[in-house]
Structures are given as C-alpha cells and as structure tokens.
Design a protein around this motif. Sequence first.
Motif, PDB file in Angstrom:
ATOM      1  N   GLU A  75       0.830  -1.207   0.000  1.00 44.66           N
ATOM      2  CA  GLU A  75       0.000   0.000   0.000  1.00 44.66           C
ATOM      3  C   GLU A  75       0.863   1.255   0.000  1.00 44.66           C
ATOM      4  O   GLU A  75       0.540   2.239  -0.677  1.00 44.66           O
ATOM      5  N   ARG A  76       1.972   1.209   0.742  1.00 50.45           N
ATOM      6  CA  ARG A  76       2.848   2.371   0.792  1.00 50.45           C
ATOM      7  C   ARG A  76       3.503   2.618  -0.566  1.00 50.45           C
ATOM      8  O   ARG A  76       3.572   3.754  -1.038  1.00 50.45           O
ATOM      9  N   ARG A  77       3.958   1.530  -1.187  1.00 53.54           N
ATOM     10  CA  ARG A  77       4.570   1.693  -2.512  1.00 53.54           C
ATOM     11  C   ARG A  77       3.560   2.189  -3.532  1.00 53.54           C
ATOM     12  O   ARG A  77       3.877   3.020  -4.382  1.00 53.54           O
ATOM     13  N   ARG A  78       2.336   1.686  -3.437  1.00 53.23           N
ATOM     14  CA  ARG A  78       1.298   2.130  -4.369  1.00 53.23           C
ATOM     15  C   ARG A  78       0.989   3.616  -4.171  1.00 53.23           C
ATOM     16  O   ARG A  78       0.811   4.369  -5.135  1.00 53.23           O
ATOM     17  N   ALA A  79       0.931   4.043  -2.903  1.00 54.71           N
ATOM     18  CA  ALA A  79       0.664   5.461  -2.627  1.00 54.71           C
ATOM     19  C   ALA A  79       1.791   6.340  -3.147  1.00 54.71           C
ATOM     20  O   ALA A  79       1.557   7.429  -3.695  1.00 54.71           O
ATOM     21  N   GLN A  80       3.032   5.866  -2.963  1.00 50.60           N
ATOM     22  CA  GLN A  80       4.175   6.636  -3.470  1.00 50.60           C
ATOM     23  C   GLN A  80       4.145   6.727  -4.990  1.00 50.60           C
ATOM     24  O   GLN A  80       4.451   7.770  -5.575  1.00 50.60           O
ATOM     25  N   LEU A  81       3.780   5.608  -5.648  1.00 44.45           N
ATOM     26  CA  LEU A  81       3.686   5.613  -7.101  1.00 44.45           C
ATOM     27  C   LEU A  81       2.617   6.588  -7.576  1.00 44.45           C
ATOM     28  O   LEU A  81       2.837   7.370  -8.505  1.00 44.45           O
ATOM     29  N   HIS A  82       1.444   6.549  -6.920  1.00 39.60           N
ATOM     30  CA  HIS A  82       0.371   7.474  -7.311  1.00 39.60           C
ATOM     31  C   HIS A  82       0.793   8.921  -7.109  1.00 39.60           C
ATOM     32  O   HIS A  82       0.497   9.787  -7.947  1.00 39.60           O
ATOM     33  N   ALA A  83       1.481   9.202  -5.993  1.00 38.70           N
ATOM     34  CA  ALA A  83       1.927  10.570  -5.740  1.00 38.70           C
ATOM     35  C   ALA A  83       2.934  11.023  -6.779  1.00 38.70           C
ATOM     36  O   ALA A  83       2.900  12.165  -7.240  1.00 38.70           O
ATOM     37  N   THR A  84       3.833  10.101  -7.164  1.00 40.25           N
ATOM     38  CA  THR A  84       4.834  10.441  -8.178  1.00 40.25           C
ATOM     39  C   THR A  84       4.178  10.724  -9.516  1.00 40.25           C
ATOM     40  O   THR A  84       4.494  11.719 -10.185  1.00 40.25           O
ATOM     41  N   LEU A  85       3.261   9.857  -9.924  1.00 37.06           N
ATOM     42  CA  LEU A  85       2.585  10.047 -11.207  1.00 37.06           C
ATOM     43  C   LEU A  85       1.739  11.311 -11.199  1.00 37.06           C
ATOM     44  O   LEU A  85       1.653  12.029 -12.199  1.00 37.06           O
ATOM     45  N   ALA A  86       1.091  11.589 -10.057  1.00 35.69           N
ATOM     46  CA  ALA A  86       0.252  12.785  -9.979  1.00 35.69           C
ATOM     47  C   ALA A  86       1.082  14.059 -10.062  1.00 35.69           C
ATOM     48  O   ALA A  86       0.613  15.086 -10.555  1.00 35.69           O
ATOM     49  N   ALA A  87       2.344  13.983  -9.595  1.00 37.94           N
ATOM     50  CA  ALA A  87       3.206  15.170  -9.626  1.00 37.94           C
ATOM     51  C   ALA A  87       3.712  15.479 -11.028  1.00 37.94           C
ATOM     52  O   ALA A  87       4.165  16.594 -11.295  1.00 37.94           O
ATOM     53  N   LEU A  88       3.653  14.497 -11.927  1.00 36.23           N
ATOM     54  CA  LEU A  88       4.117  14.709 -13.293  1.00 36.23           C
ATOM     55  C   LEU A  88       3.064  15.482 -14.073  1.00 36.23           C
ATOM     56  O   LEU A  88       1.901  15.095 -14.121  1.00 36.23           O
ATOM     57  N   GLY A  89       3.478  16.585 -14.656  1.00 32.31           N
ATOM     58  CA  GLY A  89       2.534  17.370 -15.442  1.00 32.31           C
ATOM     59  C   GLY A  89       2.194  16.750 -16.775  1.00 32.31           C
ATOM     60  O   GLY A  89       1.141  17.035 -17.351  1.00 32.31           O
ATOM     61  N   ASP A  90       3.075  15.881 -17.297  1.00 34.53           N
ATOM     62  CA  ASP A  90       2.829  15.235 -18.583  1.00 34.53           C
ATOM     63  C   ASP A  90       2.004  13.972 -18.386  1.00 34.53           C
ATOM     64  O   ASP A  90       2.134  13.282 -17.364  1.00 34.53           O
ATOM     65  N   PRO A  91       1.144  13.621 -19.354  1.00 30.84           N
ATOM     66  CA  PRO A  91       0.376  12.376 -19.265  1.00 30.84           C
ATOM     67  C   PRO A  91       1.297  11.154 -19.263  1.00 30.84           C
ATOM     68  O   PRO A  91       2.248  11.081 -20.038  1.00 30.84           O
ATOM     69  N   VAL A  92       1.005  10.201 -18.383  1.00 32.63           N
ATOM     70  CA  VAL A  92       1.745   8.948 -18.301  1.00 32.63           C
ATOM     71  C   VAL A  92       0.727   7.808 -18.258  1.00 32.63           C
ATOM     72  O   VAL A  92      -0.190   7.825 -17.438  1.00 32.63           O
ATOM     73  N   ILE A  93       0.903   6.833 -19.156  1.00 33.59           N
ATOM     74  CA  ILE A  93      -0.011   5.694 -19.236  1.00 33.59           C
ATOM     75  C   ILE A  93       0.812   4.414 -19.296  1.00 33.59           C
ATOM     76  O   ILE A  93       1.751   4.313 -20.085  1.00 33.59           O
ATOM     77  N   ALA A  94       0.454   3.445 -18.451  1.00 29.56           N
ATOM     78  CA  ALA A  94       1.078   2.119 -18.481  1.00 29.56           C
ATOM     79  C   ALA A  94       0.084   1.136 -19.080  1.00 29.56           C
ATOM     80  O   ALA A  94      -1.097   1.119 -18.690  1.00 29.56           O
ATOM     81  N   VAL A  95       0.545   0.332 -20.035  1.00 32.34           N
ATOM     82  CA  VAL A  95      -0.319  -0.653 -20.687  1.00 32.34           C
ATOM     83  C   VAL A  95       0.317  -2.027 -20.558  1.00 32.34           C
ATOM     84  O   VAL A  95       1.545  -2.170 -20.414  1.00 32.34           O
ATOM     85  N   ASP A  96      -0.542  -3.088 -20.593  1.00 31.40           N
ATOM     86  CA  ASP A  96      -0.003  -4.438 -20.588  1.00 31.40           C
ATOM     87  C   ASP A  96       0.220  -4.895 -22.028  1.00 31.40           C
ATOM     88  O   ASP A  96       0.001  -4.150 -22.980  1.00 31.40           O
ATOM     89  N   ALA A  97       0.655  -6.137 -22.181  1.00 33.21           N
ATOM     90  CA  ALA A  97       1.008  -6.631 -23.514  1.00 33.21           C
ATOM     91  C   ALA A  97      -0.189  -6.720 -24.444  1.00 33.21           C
ATOM     92  O   ALA A  97      -0.023  -6.772 -25.667  1.00 33.21           O
ATOM     93  N   ASN A  98      -1.388  -6.728 -23.890  1.00 35.91           N
ATOM     94  CA  ASN A  98      -2.601  -6.788 -24.714  1.00 35.91           C
ATOM     95  C   ASN A  98      -3.154  -5.410 -25.044  1.00 35.91           C
ATOM     96  O   ASN A  98      -4.170  -5.294 -25.730  1.00 35.91           O
ATOM     97  N   GLY A  99      -2.504  -4.373 -24.530  1.00 35.15           N
ATOM     98  CA  GLY A  99      -2.948  -3.020 -24.818  1.00 35.15           C
ATOM     99  C   GLY A  99      -3.928  -2.457 -23.825  1.00 35.15           C
ATOM    100  O   GLY A  99      -4.431  -1.348 -24.013  1.00 35.15           O
ATOM    101  N   LEU A 100      -4.214  -3.193 -22.737  1.00 34.22           N
ATOM    102  CA  LEU A 100      -5.119  -2.671 -21.715  1.00 34.22           C
ATOM    103  C   LEU A 100      -4.367  -1.718 -20.800  1.00 34.22           C
ATOM    104  O   LEU A 100      -3.232  -1.997 -20.389  1.00 34.22           O
TER     105      LEU A 100
END
Length: 541
Positions: A75-100
């Motif tokens: 949970e702590r790592r997930r919160a840190q990841l969300h905070a990091t991504l939210a701080a980025l002004g540019d759009p960031v998207i992670a997709v799996d091998a199927n494109g989801l």
Amino acid sequence: MRFEIRGENRLGITRDVINVLTDQGLDIRTFEVTTHHIYADIPAVRPERFLLLSHALKQIPGIFDITEIDRLPTERRRAQLHATLAALGDPVIAVDANGLIAQANPAAQAISGTPEKPLRDQHISDILVEPSIEDLRQGGFRLPEREVTLGGQTYLLQVEPIGHVDDGSDVTDDAPWGGVMVFHRAARLGRVITALQDRSHTDFDDIIGTSRAMTRVKSQAQRLAAIDAPILILGETGTGKELFARACHRASPRSDQPFLALNCAAMPEGLAESELFGYAAGAFTSARRGGKPGLLELADGGTLFLDEIGELTPYLQAKLLRVLQDGSFRRVGGTDEITVDVRVISATNRDLEAMSHDGTFREDLYFRLNVLGITLPPLRDRIEDIADLAAFFIDRTAQQTERTTPRLAADGLNWLRSHDWPGNVRELENTLFRAVALLDGDVLGARDLADAASGTASAPEPSPQNTSEAAQDASDKPTEQTDLIATALAQSDFNSGMDLLEREMLTRLYPDYPSSRKLAARLGVSHTSIANKLRKYGIGT
C-alpha cells in the motif's frame, strides 16, 4: 488493523503465524511476507484484542515483536507511485502486452478520459490511434520518439518496456509484459532547453551600470516586464539587448516558463521558418520522422526572444504577424492549426519606424511588436559605468586565461573613458579580453589597451638574461596570428579567440623562459597547466 510481525527467517514460521490467526477465527484480508517480516491486515482486530493476539503470536518460537502500522508495504509503494505520477505534469499511461491500460496519471485522465469513465482497463486504441499495440509489441515496447495526438493535442511520445514474463516454467520469455508511455508537451521540453542553455539567471540587479542613463532604463524595463505584452528593445549593437530581454523574462509572471531565442539574421529564410514554426511529418526530404516542434511551440507559456527582428524577410513577417494577432499558426508543410500563448520580446539596432515608412518592414507588424518599448543607451552616454564594466571583464578574463588579475592603471581607465566605442559594451569586453590575455605584467595601462583596440600586441619588456631576436621581431609589427585573434574576437568567437591568444602569448614568451617551469613561474600559474598548453600548441617540442 494492520500490523507487522518481526521474527527469525526459519522454515515454517509463516505457517505457525497463520495457524494462530486461524485458531482465533480471524479473517485475513491481506498477508505479505518478506525476510524477517510478516505483514497482515485483519479488520476484525481491535486495539483491545490486539494485546491478546500479540501475546499469542509471541509464543511462537522465533517471533521477536508485533507492532501496529498504518500501511502495508504494498500500500505504501502504491501510494508513493500514485503521488509520483500525480506530480508529473505530462500524461503517463502504463499498458499491458494486450494493450489494456493498467495505470494512468491524473494528467492523462484529464486529457483523455472523464472521472465517470476511468482510463484503467480501457484499451489504448480507444484514446490513441498511433502507434498501435501491434507496433508496440513488435518493437518490444521500445520505439523511437515520435509525435502523436492525444486528446486533440500534440505530444512527443516516449515508450519504455516494463518487466518480463516469468510464469515459472522452464521456457524463457524475454518479451516485456507491457510498457510505460510518457507524453511530453513541447513547452515542457522548452523548459528543459531553457534550464540547460540559460545558467546565468540574469536579473536587472545583475546588469552592471549605476549611471543615470542605466538606472533610468533598468527602472523602466522592470516596470514593463511585469506587463504581459510584446516588448521591442532598441539599441546600437553591443548594448546588451539580449541581457535585458532575459532580465525582462525573469521579472515577468512567465519567469518559470521557457525562454528561447532566435537570431533572425543568422540563418536563411527556410531554416528560420522551420526553426520558428516547426515542420510537419514529411514536410521535406530530410525532415525528421513525425515532424518537429518549432520555437513557438517550445516556448508556449513563456517568452520568445527574436533578435535582429529587422532582418526578418517579408514572408516571415507576415507569418509572425498572424501569431501576434491570434496566437495561431501552421507548421511548415502542415495543415493543423496550432495555438500557443507566447510573449514576444524583439530587438534590433535598426530604425524600424523608418523601415515601416519606406515599406521594408511591415507597419502593422511594427505596431504589434512595439506595444512596449525600451531604448538602451550607448556606452558613450554612460561613461560613469566603464570603471565597473572594466573591473568585471578584467577579472573574468583573468580567470579564463588562468592568470592573476591585473590592476587597471589610472591612464588605462582614462583611455577607456575617452575612447569612442562604436561596438559599445561588446567592443569594450573584446578589447579588455585581448589586452589582459596578452599582457606581460600585472598593470594594464593605456598603451596595452590602445594596442589591443587596434589589434596589435605590446612588446614584452626585454629580459636582462635573454633578449632574443624572436621576441624583438614579435613586437615590431602585428603578426598574422594577431590578425586572426582580432577577427575571431570581433566575431565573438571566444573559444577559438582564446586559443589563438594563448598560442601567441606562449610563442612570444617561450624563448625568454625556455621551460615549462620557468614559464609557469613567470605567468603565475601551475606548471602542469603550462606543460599541457605547450604540448597542445606544439611549442618547444
């Protein structure tokens, strides 16, 4: 309640913990195990029951301590990841091998989706046409940077792979299981370029000059800098127009945004157009795949400085006029309208008003550029500032040439104040650079400055031990190298100019001090530095 159990790393200790929890009828929501640590989330455990549970767990051999915690490691790592991504002004998207879409930061959500329909678990093709998931998989989720359209806006796409498939089988699959897609705005790239190129951080207080003329113009410029409108800076060559432009940007509400510059006289029309407006994919044969943003896009939200604006061709004058009127333009070879918010600061040493009257410069563009005007005084109108300017340039040149800072003699200062400076501060800087670099001594006098201004070098005082004929010849007349030095410095090519100055100076002095140690002692610098320079220029070999 969430708690941490610390204990030995022995076989079966995790099973013993689970048995105790099960015997007490507790429903485990989350359970995480690492070396020496077991983490559990059990909602049914209350503070009063936690003491009894802690006592029971401590009866297990090898258990050291049980402590309540606020979050599990995941949970702590997930919160840190969300905070990091939210701080980025540019759009960031992670997709799996199927494109989801497995993860998207708020910037991507705001541009491509709505709160009612999160991007997570959508297919990337729903919001992005190119590249396709097939292209991403084929490239191993590594693709050359390219321009793409997301949510109707243009971005530079960067793709990086995530992890590898590991299903526990003996078959090794090195294919990544997905990728991270980062969409860079052109303006963000412009801020990066600004940070790399502009390390001076020039403010008005950093501009040397306390004369009445400079105090007045700095005060005026500081007031105009706060007004978000175009500025036209007029002044003779070498008066510091770009210096004032940078100071105006830093004193404006756009100070944290890009500051980019283009010299309108330094390149042909076609190249200037592509640099200013960018070009679309396939605009011409050597065009970069996916196109290229121009300075207007890179400076979006910030300031664009157009030096020598009077040299702009009529065609580019018309294109720039439209940008100033409605903030939109098209790239070279493009059809899409691009809208930007850029403050334009322009500068020239030409009389734009007269040019607008005789038709060599568009009158409507002149009025658009000259909303706010600043006229910089020539050096001859601010003689009081010459002493401070000279001290600054002498000290800087001494540092660049690795020598002690010479003293400016009274007759030298008088010569500087009485000399006519058609090239203004730039000419003063170049003259002092030549004079200090070629100075044989610790006092800079009028003769040294006069020789430097004319492109000649003063002869060194004859050495009692060795008055070589070569040293006398070097002082009789300007050498070919001296002419090259003057040319290089007149063109503000300081790197090549300093090399020529060093070579000339060392060539002249080496016959009188024929070893690296003697020469180093004479110049007051390190022996290693002189030895390296002698090898560099092939002197004494």
